[in-house]
Design a protein around this motif. Structure first.
Motif, PDB file in Angstrom:
ATOM      1  N   GLY A   1       0.202   4.406   1.712  1.00  0.00           N
ATOM      2  CA  GLY A   1       0.166   5.701   2.389  1.00  0.00           C
ATOM      3  C   GLY A   1       1.163   6.688   1.831  1.00  0.00           C
ATOM      4  O   GLY A   1       1.635   6.561   0.686  1.00  0.00           O
ATOM      5  N   GLU A   2       1.505   7.672   2.648  1.00  0.00           N
ATOM      6  CA  GLU A   2       2.408   8.735   2.221  1.00  0.00           C
ATOM      7  C   GLU A   2       3.828   8.226   1.961  1.00  0.00           C
ATOM      8  O   GLU A   2       4.604   8.883   1.260  1.00  0.00           O
ATOM      9  CB  GLU A   2       2.451   9.830   3.298  1.00  0.00           C
ATOM     10  N   GLU A   3       4.168   7.064   2.533  1.00  0.00           N
ATOM     11  CA  GLU A   3       5.516   6.522   2.365  1.00  0.00           C
ATOM     12  C   GLU A   3       5.583   5.478   1.252  1.00  0.00           C
ATOM     13  O   GLU A   3       6.464   4.622   1.241  1.00  0.00           O
ATOM     14  CB  GLU A   3       6.013   5.924   3.684  1.00  0.00           C
ATOM     15  N   ARG A   4       4.651   5.564   0.306  1.00  0.00           N
ATOM     16  CA  ARG A   4       4.608   4.571  -0.774  1.00  0.00           C
ATOM     17  C   ARG A   4       5.923   4.521  -1.561  1.00  0.00           C
ATOM     18  O   ARG A   4       6.474   3.448  -1.798  1.00  0.00           O
ATOM     19  CB  ARG A   4       3.442   4.865  -1.721  1.00  0.00           C
ATOM     20  N   ALA A   5       6.420   5.674  -1.967  1.00  0.00           N
ATOM     21  CA  ALA A   5       7.641   5.703  -2.785  1.00  0.00           C
ATOM     22  C   ALA A   5       8.817   5.091  -2.031  1.00  0.00           C
ATOM     23  O   ALA A   5       9.605   4.317  -2.606  1.00  0.00           O
ATOM     24  CB  ALA A   5       7.955   7.137  -3.205  1.00  0.00           C
ATOM     25  N   LYS A   6       8.933   5.412  -0.749  1.00  0.00           N
ATOM     26  CA  LYS A   6      10.015   4.848   0.065  1.00  0.00           C
ATOM     27  C   LYS A   6       9.866   3.333   0.199  1.00  0.00           C
ATOM     28  O   LYS A   6      10.855   2.595   0.095  1.00  0.00           O
ATOM     29  CB  LYS A   6       9.993   5.505   1.447  1.00  0.00           C
ATOM     30  N   THR A   7       8.631   2.877   0.380  1.00  0.00           N
ATOM     31  CA  THR A   7       8.393   1.438   0.532  1.00  0.00           C
ATOM     32  C   THR A   7       8.670   0.701  -0.773  1.00  0.00           C
ATOM     33  O   THR A   7       9.257  -0.386  -0.765  1.00  0.00           O
ATOM     34  CB  THR A   7       6.939   1.189   0.984  1.00  0.00           C
ATOM     35  N   MET A   8       8.267   1.286  -1.891  1.00  0.00           N
ATOM     36  CA  MET A   8       8.575   0.692  -3.201  1.00  0.00           C
ATOM     37  C   MET A   8      10.080   0.565  -3.380  1.00  0.00           C
ATOM     38  O   MET A   8      10.579  -0.457  -3.877  1.00  0.00           O
ATOM     39  CB  MET A   8       7.989   1.543  -4.321  1.00  0.00           C
ATOM     40  N   ALA A   9      10.818   1.590  -2.978  1.00  0.00           N
ATOM     41  CA  ALA A   9      12.285   1.555  -3.102  1.00  0.00           C
ATOM     42  C   ALA A   9      12.883   0.490  -2.193  1.00  0.00           C
ATOM     43  O   ALA A   9      13.856  -0.196  -2.577  1.00  0.00           O
ATOM     44  CB  ALA A   9      12.864   2.926  -2.766  1.00  0.00           C
TER      45      ALA A   9
END
Length: 311
Positions: A13-21
């Motif tokens: 979703g929209e929080e992909r980058a945060k979740t990857m981090a």
């Protein structure tokens, strides 16, 4: 202090980058993290819990009560010794693999349930490895391809499930549930007991509980991920404490390299200036590493890398 808990559904979703981090931090700073909303059906997880517990109660508890750890502990107590049993584990365990011709539990639902569970866990493991590939800057599928080692069944990655129970121990101060160690292989997906604590990891010299969390899957990285990542993702020491009044259930599924797979730091993660003799990790065949690990599982891991590099 608690290990990271990550909502895996937000990866899409929209929080992909945060979740990857968050996953990168879990791999680099902890070596352990918990996934929630990971896609494995809750109904299946509930079935796995029930059936594995019933399997132990009906088919394995009696055998454990007459096992070597129980006998050795009783002997120590009888002579009023203050020693601790250092070379055994207070654990009942069996392992499932794709090559098994006979299933170790006769429960009528066991084979169907565990086959379905392992299928779901394999999909999750491969998705987690793809996230690791991306976070490390490696081509998609790099870890999976390395672990599979080539064409043919003999080169397929080793995918197994270890079903453990840690029964109540009358003297938990005198024996380990499972001695401290790092895992030999690749990625481990642990469906641990959601009520009974016992699993601990070593961080900054302190043993920290891996908190029970209903229907979560605990991820940890093994020695081969440490090598492939050239040390960015360290395998972490962990142990299980014996408990006096509870039977702790633990179902650990591992995605390991084929015994014929060649393991080495990914070229993309190597410093080209460093000479071969100065590299932190050698190039080796996983089967050779396992022959050393079998003898040194509970000893420091650096000598294992040195020993396999010298072969």
């Amino acid at each position: 202090m608690t290990i990271p808990v990550i909502d895996f559904s937000k990866l899409d979703g929209e929080e992909r980058a945060k979740t990857m981090a968050q996953i990168a931090d879990g791999c680099e700073e902890w070596g352990f993290f918990q996934l929630v909303n990971h896609g494995v059906p809750v109904e299946l997880l509930e079935r796995v819990k029930r059936i594995c517990s019933e399997c132990y109660k009906l088919e394995r508890e009696e055998g454990f009560n007459s096992s070597t750890p129980v006998k050795l502990l009783n002997d120590l107590v009888q002579v009023q010794s203050s020693e601790k049993l250092e070379n055994v584990d207070w654990e009942d365990v069996f392992t499932l693999t794709d090559e098994d011709s006979e299933w170790p539990c006769k429960h009528p639902e066991f084979k169907e349930t565990m086959t379905e569970y392992r299928h779901e866990l394999k999909k999750l493991a491969e998705k987690v490895m793809e996230v690791m590939d991306e976070n490390l800057g490696l081509p998609r599928g790099y870890i999976k391809k390395t672990f599979n080692g080539g064409e043919g069944l003999e080169n397929q990655a080793l995918f197994g499930t270890k079903v453990s129970h840690y029964p109540p121990c009358p003297h938990p101060e005198m024996v380990n549930g499972l001695r401290a160690h790092t895992d030999a292989g690749g990625v481990v997906l642990l469906f641990q007991d959601d009520k009974v604590k016992g699993l601990q990891i070593l961080k900054n010299g302190e043993w920290i509980d891996v908190q029970p969390l209903p229907n979560s899957i605990v991820i940890n990285t093994g020695d081969q991920i440490e090598v492939l990542s050239n040390g960015r993702y360290k395998s972490v020491w962990h142990r299980v404490q014996a408990t006096p009044d509870s039977n702790r259930r633990s179902i650990a599924t591992f995605y390991n390299p084929s015994l014929k797979a060649t393991i080495a730091p990914a070229p993309e993660l190597m410093d080209p200036v460093i000479k071969e003799a100065e590299k932190a990790y050698p190039k080796f065949v996983f089967g050779d590493y396992m022959s050393i690990y079998a003898k040194q599982k509970f000893l420091p891991k650096d000598p294992r890398f040195q020993a396999v590099g010298a072969m």
